[in-house]
Scaffold this motif. Structure first.
Motif, PDB file in Angstrom:
ATOM      1  N   ASN A  39       0.929  -1.050   0.023  1.00 19.27           N
ATOM      2  CA  ASN A  39       0.163  -0.040  -0.222  1.00 19.27           C
ATOM      3  C   ASN A  39       1.353   1.804  -0.397  1.00 19.27           C
ATOM      4  O   ASN A  39       2.171   1.631   0.096  1.00 19.27           O
ATOM      5  N   HIS A  57       1.205   2.315   4.706  1.00 21.35           N
ATOM      6  CA  HIS A  57      -0.670   2.229   5.090  1.00 21.35           C
ATOM      7  C   HIS A  57      -0.896   0.282   5.009  1.00 21.35           C
ATOM      8  O   HIS A  57      -2.191   0.169   5.068  1.00 21.35           O
ATOM      9  N   ILE A  66      -6.804  -5.784   4.481  1.00 20.91           N
ATOM     10  CA  ILE A  66      -7.516  -5.264   2.886  1.00 20.91           C
ATOM     11  C   ILE A  66      -7.710  -3.535   4.079  1.00 20.91           C
ATOM     12  O   ILE A  66      -7.787  -3.112   4.351  1.00 20.91           O
ATOM     13  N   GLY A  67      -6.919  -2.775   2.424  1.00 23.30           N
ATOM     14  CA  GLY A  67      -6.290  -1.430   3.030  1.00 23.30           C
ATOM     15  C   GLY A  67      -5.830  -1.098   4.578  1.00 23.30           C
ATOM     16  O   GLY A  67      -5.903   0.006   4.687  1.00 23.30           O
ATOM     17  N   GLY A  68      -4.882  -2.144   4.846  1.00 22.47           N
ATOM     18  CA  GLY A  68      -3.946  -2.071   6.064  1.00 22.47           C
ATOM     19  C   GLY A  68      -5.249  -1.395   7.189  1.00 22.47           C
ATOM     20  O   GLY A  68      -4.738  -0.849   7.745  1.00 22.47           O
ATOM     21  N   GLU A  69      -6.386  -1.462   6.711  1.00 21.69           N
ATOM     22  CA  GLU A  69      -7.009  -1.230   7.814  1.00 21.69           C
ATOM     23  C   GLU A  69      -6.995  -1.018   9.663  1.00 21.69           C
ATOM     24  O   GLU A  69      -6.394  -2.268   9.661  1.00 21.69           O
TER      25      GLU A  69
END
Ligand SMILES: [Mg+2]
Lengths: 391, 473
Positions: B366, B386, B429-432
């Motif tokens: 990311n 991220h 996912i998405g570095g959440e």
């Protein structure tokens, strides 16, 4: 023995068509219930979203941090949010329930905030000096009067309400930022009030169409042409182009879809010599590319989704020849779509990437998509309550 | 010793082992080399973990047999090779976490090795948070001081950047568009005070990054308004503030925003606003050897070089991706820039450089939003992304493929918060929930990284990257 495939011009491979979004960069979590609509602001640093929880939210685009929110309705969803184009003022238009709200979120420097509020305040004088229209005859064609919001909303920067009295599901700004068009697609909406054009500087709402057009049911959505005084209006089956200055119908497109959900006009239409190009998405799973120079029928029909297509959008910046669609199958699809300056040559369309991640919720998938104004990134709104940035 | 044996047993006709240490240059036999290496690290070898070695040939790590290396590179066994051995990297271990109530956007470290002034061997960690507060921590994870609330002269929106300027001065900036200077003092080892000193106005949008040059009393700021701010950290040098940007001039805010607080803090403006970027500026730094030169990166894909004396744009390098972070590697004459396209590009900013990108470091999944150089090695770099990891890079650990010179990270540091949740090594996912926003590398303290998991975590390894080793020919 010649393989007919070998005679077709070879499409470039996705690898040659980079950059385009390939993975989820950020998840925006906070909405309760479906997110119906998203829009990235013209400066590219904020994402606005609206959903079934009746809130509009503004987020920091890369980190996913929520920076601002307002509850516009207790019981009804926010169906659409759209930033006004242009950088000299910041205005967000949102449709919730029967109302359109105009918002200057409390995120701006004093100069820009002042300019934005002045832009919204300018019209009060016009509205006051205008004789009230249609109030006496009691019919349903009364034009809405723009009003100020309650103090609790105005403290958040929600400045103006336009009571449409019917539910608008589409808002689309004219490129210069003084007009926007709303469409109330409900079958109970009187035909004469379904489409409204709103003038910011005069606080004026007008209904340019008296009657519903035959064939294709109520209007669904509408967009202005990016450079000509033309308004495109889609009903369930056709898209009609009206010349607003001459007040005539100039073209009818027949995408061949049973129920159009969305369309978009290519940002460079008529600017280059390539002519007008339009993409159309439909609930019957079709994505159609229309070259208006060629025919009233689509130049290309693409069937990639298993479920209804909800939204289609061109990248607004000529630098990236990209477009995207979203579907109730839970995915977005990214396409390359380049048009040449040559009137005779056709667009090159290449499917690039399927982006998955949104969870299908109540049979609904991805409800809206928007592109970043200057990056090859897009953002999506999901029925699963999340927004996602794809980079 | 895998590779050493490899070299010793290789088919090279003649190997000379030279020990190079400054002026001193001694020749050894292969046996003597082994004895020497073992003797040098005798105290470490035999401990629970032996320290592994790596070999560098012509500036790159050797990860094959030397015969393969010769074959691949079309070299004859008669060629004279520059072979260097270094201690291999040791994974940096988690040593502490400092927990916050909100996302931590920024971290800075102060130790006796990061400043000439020193703190008599005491280390301090400064954090800036989305809750709008700065916190000074000691190494026992105790908060020593917190910056004032908005009502008492503090930030009115999330902080995005925090820097320790000296033992007595701190700077911060954030979404309220201000850069703020604070006086810092300590009562004892457990408590200190952060008091407002100067409010700096000039930016029209969020300020997302800061750099300070202590000797010259200058700061650089990066803003989403497309400008780079150049500021003085001394009240006496700083120009008057632009009146139109002061909170008192807000169009409608006066009644809504409870601004005017109990304290009156002096307000000043920038020395200069450097304009020419056409997108949000992500980072602005000083040349680490020449404080009259600045560099900035932007979402507009460019890296720009500035003459800070004349406020002139000196050079523009345009890449193919938005640039989100920046660090100077002065010994390599390179600038490292993190991109939204998940990689780090190393750029030679000198006018003579023929290509825009000298090297690409790949591995993050990311956006790469923060970078810091290794205090031990001219070749080392840490990045934060991220994707929820920090990665350590060695500019010598590279290979050449069709995309040019490409490097891979030697270590990836995951978030301790994932491990504590019982999900070590899991991918978000998405570095959440685990995005890294800021990283800092101090010789004494180690690698401090801050993120969306509301914590600063400190990782330390013994001699993570070797500065230099010995050379054989
Ligand atoms: Mg054409």
């Amino acid at each position: 023995n010649i393989d007919p495939e070998s005679l077709l011009p070879k499409l470039p491979s996705p690898e040659e068509l980079k950059p385009f979004p390939t993975a989820c960069g950020t998840i925006f979590r906070g909405h309760k219930g479906r997110v119906r609509s998203i829009c990235i602001d013209p400066s590219g640093i904020w994402l606005a979203s609206g959903g079934d929880d009746g809130t509009v939210r503004v987020w920091e685009i890369l980190t996913g941090r929520q920076l601002w929110s307002a509850k516009l309705s207790d019981h009804e969803p926010v169906n659409v949010v759209r930033w006004r184009p242009g950088r000299e003022a910041v205005v967000l238009a949102a449709a919730a329930g029967d109302d359109i709200f105009l918002i200057v979120p409390t995120l701006l420097d004093p100069d820009l905030e002042k300019a934005s509020i002045e832009l919204l305040d300018e019209g009060w004088g016009y509205a006051a000096s205008r004789p009230e229209q249609g109030t006496g005859d009691g019919n349903k064609t009364t034009v809405p009067q723009w009003i100020r919001t309650s103090s609790s909303l105005s403290e958040l920067g929600v400045c103006v309400v336009i009571p449409l009295r019917f539910v608008a599901k589409s808002i689309s700004w004219h490129r210069r930022g003084d007009y926007f068009v709303t469409v109330c697609p409900g079958s109970s909406t009187p035909a004469s009030t379904a489409i409204a054009i709103h003038t910011l500087s005069k606080h004026l709402t007008q209904h340019p169409f008296r009657r519903r057009l035959k064939g294709g049911g109520p209007p669904q959505t509408a967009h202005f042409h990016p450079s000509k005084p033309i308004l495109f209006v889609a009903n369930q089956r056709t898209i009609r182009a009206y010349d607003l200055s001459r007040q005539i119908l100039v073209k009818i497109l027949q995408p061949g879809a049973r129920w159009i959900s969305s369309f978009d006009v290519h940002p460079t239409s008529s600017v280059s010599s390539g002519g007008d190009n339009i993409i159309v998405g439909s609930y019957d799973r079709r994505l159609l590319w229309h070259d208006l120079d060629l025919s009233a029928r689509p130049y290309k029909t693409l069937r990639y989704h298993r479920k209804a297509i909800r939204a289609v959008k061109f990248h607004p910046n000529g630098r990236y020849p990209l477009f995207a669609d979203t579907s109730d199958d839970g995915s977005l699809q990214i396409f390359h779509g380049s048009i040449t300056g040559d009137m005779l040559s056709n667009a090159t369309i290449v499917p690039l990437k399927v982006l998955r991640g949104h969870k299908i919720t109540g049979e609904l998938g991805v409800l809206d998509v928007d592109w970043h104004p200057s990056q090859p990134w897009c953002a999506s709104a999901g029925a699963d309550g999340t927004c996602r940035l794809w980079i | 010793f895998q590779y050493l044996i490899n070299i010793l047993e290789s088919s090279l006709a003649d190997i000379k082992f030279l020990w190079t240490e400054g002026e001193l240059r001694l020749e050894f036999s292969p046996d003597e080399v082994i004895d020497l290496v073992e003797a040098l690290f005798a105290d470490l070898i035999g401990n629970e973990k032996p320290i592994p070695f790596e070999f560098l040939i012509s500036g790159s790590y050797l990860h094959t047999s030397i015969d393969e290396y010769l074959n691949t590179n079309g070299l004859s066994a008669e060629t004279t090779l520059e072979v260097e051995y270094v201690r291999a990297l040791v994974p940096p271990l988690h040593v502490a976490s400092f927990l916050h109530d909100d996302w931590v956007s920024s971290v800075d470290v102060f130790s006796s090795t990061s400043s000439a002034e020193g703190l008599q061997g005491r280390e301090r960690i400064l954090s800036g948070s989305y809750d709008g507060l700065l916190r000074m921590w000691n190494m026992s994870s105790q908060v020593m001081a917190v910056s004032p609330s908005p009502a008492d002269g503090g930030h009115t929106a999330p902080i995005r950047a925090a820097k320790i300027i000296s033992t007595t001065q701190i700077a911060s900036a954030g979404l309220d568009r201000t850069v703020r200077l604070w006086k810092y003092s300590e009562d004892d080892e457990f408590s200190g005070r952060i008091t407002p000193q100067l409010e700096l106005y000039g930016h029209k949008s969020a300020v997302t990054s800061l750099a300070a040059n202590t000797p010259s009393n200058r700061m650089l700021s990066a803003s989403s308004d497309h400008t780079v701010g150049f500021w003085s950290t001394k009240k006496s040098d700083a120009p008057a503030p632009p009146a139109n940007l002061l909170p008192s001039s807000s169009g409608r805010g006066s009644k809504r925003r409870k601004l005017n607080s109990s304290v009156t803090v002096p307000q000043r403006g920038p020395l200069t606003l450097l304009t020419s970027h056409s997108g949000p500026v992500s980072a602005a730094i000083f040349d680490s050897r020449d404080s009259t030169v600045g560099y900035s990166t932007s979402w507009d894909h460019s890296l720009r070089t500035w003459d800070l004396v004349t406020a002139a744009l000196v050079d523009t390098r345009t890449t193919s991706h938005s640039l989100l972070s920046l660090e100077h590697l002065p010994d390599l004459h390179l600038l490292a820039a993190g991109t939204s396209a998940r990689h780090i590009t190393l750029i030679d900013p000198r006018a003579s450089a023929s290509t825009v990108s000298a090297m690409t470091l790949r591995g993050h999944t990311n956006a790469v939003v923060t970078l810091a150089r290794d205090p031990h090695s001219a070749y080392g770099l840490v990045s934060g992304s991220h994707d929820g990891t920090c990665r350590i890079w060695d500019a010598r650990s590279t290979k050449t493929d069709k995309g040019g010179v490409v490097g891979e990270s030697t270590y990836s540091i995951p978030r301790k918060s994932l491990e504590e949740e019982g999900k070590p090594g899991s991918k978000r996912i998405g570095g959440e929930g685990v995005k890294v926003f800021s990283v800092c590398w101090d010789r004494t303290v180690g690698i401090a990284s801050a993120g969306e998991d509301k914590r600063i975590q400190i990782n330390r390894g013994e001699g993570i990257i070797s500065a230099n080793g010995s050379t054989g020919q």
